[in-house]
Enzyme design. Structure first.
Site, PDB file in Angstrom:
ATOM      1  N   HIS A 177       0.828  -1.210   0.000  1.00  0.00           N
ATOM      2  CA  HIS A 177       0.000   0.000   0.000  1.00  0.00           C
ATOM      3  C   HIS A 177       0.864   1.264   0.000  1.00  0.00           C
ATOM      4  CE1 HIS A 177       1.067   0.740   4.196  1.00  0.00           C
ATOM      5  NE2 HIS A 177       0.914  -0.564   4.381  1.00  0.00           N
ATOM      6  N   GLY A 178       0.218   2.403  -0.244  1.00  0.00           N
ATOM      7  CA  GLY A 178       0.913   3.686  -0.210  1.00  0.00           C
ATOM      8  C   GLY A 178       1.263   4.116   1.204  1.00  0.00           C
TER       9      GLY A 178
ATOM     10  N   TRP B 165       1.704   6.671   9.850  1.00  0.00           N
ATOM     11  CA  TRP B 165       2.373   5.742  10.757  1.00  0.00           C
ATOM     12  C   TRP B 165       3.618   5.138  10.104  1.00  0.00           C
ATOM     13  CZ3 TRP B 165      -1.115   2.629  14.573  1.00  0.00           C
ATOM     14  CH2 TRP B 165      -1.971   3.519  15.228  1.00  0.00           C
ATOM     15  N   ASN B 166       3.608   4.899   8.793  1.00  0.00           N
ATOM     16  CA  ASN B 166       4.827   4.487   8.097  1.00  0.00           C
ATOM     17  C   ASN B 166       5.904   5.548   8.277  1.00  0.00           C
ATOM     18  OD1 ASN B 166       3.055   3.181   5.213  1.00  0.00           O
ATOM     19  ND2 ASN B 166       3.781   2.058   6.993  1.00  0.00           N
TER      20      ASN B 166
ATOM     21  N   GLY C 145      -0.165  -2.563  12.372  1.00  0.00           N
ATOM     22  CA  GLY C 145      -0.986  -3.751  12.540  1.00  0.00           C
ATOM     23  C   GLY C 145      -2.305  -3.616  11.808  1.00  0.00           C
TER      24      GLY C 145
ATOM     25  N   ARG D  97      -5.902   1.101   4.776  1.00  0.00           N
ATOM     26  CA  ARG D  97      -4.859   1.630   3.901  1.00  0.00           C
ATOM     27  C   ARG D  97      -4.750   0.849   2.592  1.00  0.00           C
ATOM     28  NH1 ARG D  97      -2.889  -0.704   8.505  1.00  0.00           N
ATOM     29  NH2 ARG D  97      -1.128  -2.170   8.436  1.00  0.00           N
TER      30      ARG D  97
ATOM     31  N   GLU E  69      -1.845  -7.264   7.427  1.00  0.00           N
ATOM     32  CA  GLU E  69      -0.567  -7.143   8.141  1.00  0.00           C
ATOM     33  C   GLU E  69      -0.654  -7.882   9.475  1.00  0.00           C
ATOM     34  OE1 GLU E  69       2.562  -7.100   8.400  1.00  0.00           O
ATOM     35  OE2 GLU E  69       2.893  -5.131   7.437  1.00  0.00           O
ATOM     36  N   ARG E  70       0.467  -8.088  10.102  1.00  0.00           N
ATOM     37  CA  ARG E  70       0.487  -8.696  11.439  1.00  0.00           C
ATOM     38  C   ARG E  70      -0.263  -7.823  12.425  1.00  0.00           C
ATOM     39  NH1 ARG E  70       5.915  -9.633  15.184  1.00  0.00           N
ATOM     40  NH2 ARG E  70       4.896 -10.793  16.903  1.00  0.00           N
TER      41      ARG E  70
ATOM     42  N   LYS F  82       8.735   1.323  16.489  1.00  0.00           N
ATOM     43  CA  LYS F  82       9.534   0.094  16.540  1.00  0.00           C
ATOM     44  C   LYS F  82      10.565   0.167  17.659  1.00  0.00           C
ATOM     45  CE  LYS F  82       8.939  -0.914  11.640  1.00  0.00           C
ATOM     46  NZ  LYS F  82       9.590  -1.087  10.324  1.00  0.00           N
TER      47      LYS F  82
ATOM     48  N   GLY G  10       3.746  -4.845   3.833  1.00  0.00           N
ATOM     49  CA  GLY G  10       5.143  -5.268   3.814  1.00  0.00           C
ATOM     50  C   GLY G  10       5.374  -6.611   4.474  1.00  0.00           C
TER      51      GLY G  10
END
Length: 206
Positions: free
Chosen positions: A15-16, A20-21, A28, A65, A90-91, A101, A159
């Site tokens: 995704h774009g 948060w990225n 999550g 997203r 995603e997880r 992280k 990802g």
């Protein structure tokens, strides 16, 4: 693997970009939306996919997203109608979603790669372990191959699922898959499946 002789082509894209990225926060299953940059990434990707492929099937994670990215791809002419599938989520990081992280790995070292093999099995409260996610994604992958024999398929996902799937195809352990490889926002991965799986494109942006 597909039963027929025709090659199945699968194009997996992340995704774009989201806020948060950009801030390195664990998303999550949180309902985060794309940034303006993420929307532009998706439009650019959509134009490229429209010119480069004719898709028979479109599968996407059902999180916000990926839904937003999928809508923007379709605005650029990518077909057909999407099927949203939880297998490609995603997880889920449970109670730790929203932390960076660094905050997770320093405050909860059981999830850090430096912890060793135990980090693969570590399960956040109300979340999933890496083993859980890989099992879910591989089940979705096998179902997709069974449904899409000889087709060209677009998968809009995250990802984590992409790195875990590609790691399994390469024969990497889970640690190697997630620590040695990454996925850019709206990156392209192309797989050809006949008697075996061949990785044609990996983490390519347009």
């Amino acid at each position: 693997m597909p039963d027929g002789h025709d090659t199945t082509r699968l194009v997996l894209v992340r995704h774009g970009e989201t806020d948060w990225n950009r801030d390195s926060r664990i998303q999550g299953w949180a309902p985060s939306s794309l940034t303006n940059r993420g929307r532009e990434q998706a439009r650019t990707l959509g134009a490229h996919l429209r010119e480069s492929y004719e898709f028979d099937r479109l599968v996407a994670s059902d999180l916000r997203r990926t839904r937003e990215t999928t809508a923007l791809l379709r605005d650029e002419g990518v077909q057909p109608e999407p099927n949203f599938d939880r297998a490609w989520r995603e997880r889920c990081f449970g109670v730790y979603q929203g932390l960076t992280k660094t905050e997770i790995f320093e405050g909860h070292p059981e999830f850090a790669p430096t912890t060793g093999v135990s980090a693969v099995r570590a399960t956040p409260e109300n979340g999933e372990s890496l083993l859980d996610v890989r099992e879910r994604v591989l089940a979705g992958w096998e179902q997709l191959l069974a449904d899409a024999d000889g087709e060209t398929v677009l998968v809009v996902t995250h990802g984590g699922p992409i790195t875990l799937l590609l790691g399994d195809i390469r024969g990497d352990d889970i640690f190697g898959a997630i620590t040695d490889h990454s996925q850019h926002n709206c990156a392209i991965n192309e797989l050809h499946v006949s008697e075996a799986v061949e990785i044609i494109r990996h983490n390519e942006t347009v």
